[in-house]
Design a protein around this motif. Structure first.
Motif, PDB file in Angstrom:
ATOM      1  N   THR A  28     -40.858 -13.944  39.140  1.00 12.16           N
ATOM      2  CA  THR A  28     -40.168 -12.743  38.677  1.00 12.16           C
ATOM      3  C   THR A  28     -39.881 -11.808  39.841  1.00 12.16           C
ATOM      4  O   THR A  28     -40.552 -11.856  40.876  1.00 12.16           O
ATOM      5  N   ILE A  29     -38.883 -10.961  39.634  1.00 13.16           N
ATOM      6  CA  ILE A  29     -38.582  -9.872  40.552  1.00 13.16           C
ATOM      7  C   ILE A  29     -38.477  -8.589  39.743  1.00 13.16           C
ATOM      8  O   ILE A  29     -38.079  -8.607  38.571  1.00 13.16           O
ATOM      9  N   GLU A  30     -38.873  -7.500  40.391  1.00 12.48           N
ATOM     10  CA  GLU A  30     -38.802  -6.185  39.756  1.00 12.48           C
ATOM     11  C   GLU A  30     -38.580  -5.133  40.840  1.00 12.48           C
ATOM     12  O   GLU A  30     -38.712  -5.409  42.035  1.00 12.48           O
ATOM     13  N   LEU A  31     -38.314  -3.925  40.394  1.00 10.24           N
ATOM     14  CA  LEU A  31     -38.236  -2.791  41.305  1.00 10.24           C
ATOM     15  C   LEU A  31     -39.636  -2.488  41.840  1.00 10.24           C
ATOM     16  O   LEU A  31     -40.632  -2.952  41.282  1.00 10.24           O
ATOM     17  N   PRO A  32     -39.749  -1.699  42.914  1.00  9.97           N
ATOM     18  CA  PRO A  32     -41.077  -1.340  43.420  1.00  9.97           C
ATOM     19  C   PRO A  32     -41.819  -0.435  42.436  1.00  9.97           C
ATOM     20  O   PRO A  32     -41.210   0.133  41.523  1.00  9.97           O
TER      21      PRO A  32
END
Length: 137
Positions: A28-32
């Protein structure tokens, strides 16, 4: 059914690994992490219920229910967190950089197959979001 999302935090974005029963489903990827601020931060760690959702923009995807201080947190396709996410989670097949990945639609399809099958059996599906733990050697 409980999916476990293990995260690693960076100033530019958040990387994750999503597993079910100890088996990798996708990355997964997300904002910081920016204090759970709407539209610019990933959501806090914790356990949340997942539901099916449909929109014209994303088709069938997932909705993360009852996130404190937030609403309409989705799991939908995106390959670049900073350009395509507003606090949501994007499944990816492979990490290509911090907050970046590839083949997000393929990863979402794989994730939906697991989650939707459980929902069709009337199971409650939860996602447990937690930090990665590293052992020092």
């Amino acid at each position: 059914m409980i999916l476990v999302l293990t995260r690693i935090y960076f100033p530019e974005g958040t990387q994750g690994m999503l597993e079910w029963n100890g088996t990798l489903v996708c990355y997964t990827i997300e904002l910081p992490w920016l204090g759970n601020q709407r539209r610019i931060s990933c959501i806090p760690e914790g356990d949340f219920v997942l539901k099916k959702r449909y929109s014209a923009k994303f088709g069938w995807h997932l909705h993360v229910i009852h996130v404190p201080g937030r609403d309409l947190i989705l799991i939908h396709p995106a390959n670049d967190a900073k350009k395509e996410l507003l606090g949501c989670i994007a499944p990816v097949t492979k990490h290509t950089g911090i907050g970046k990945g590839n083949s997000s639609r393929i990863a979402l399809k794989k994730l939906k197959a697991v989650v939707y099958a459980a929902l069709e059996r009337n199971e409650v599906v939860k996602i447990s979001i937690q930090p990665a733990c590293f052992k020092q050697v």
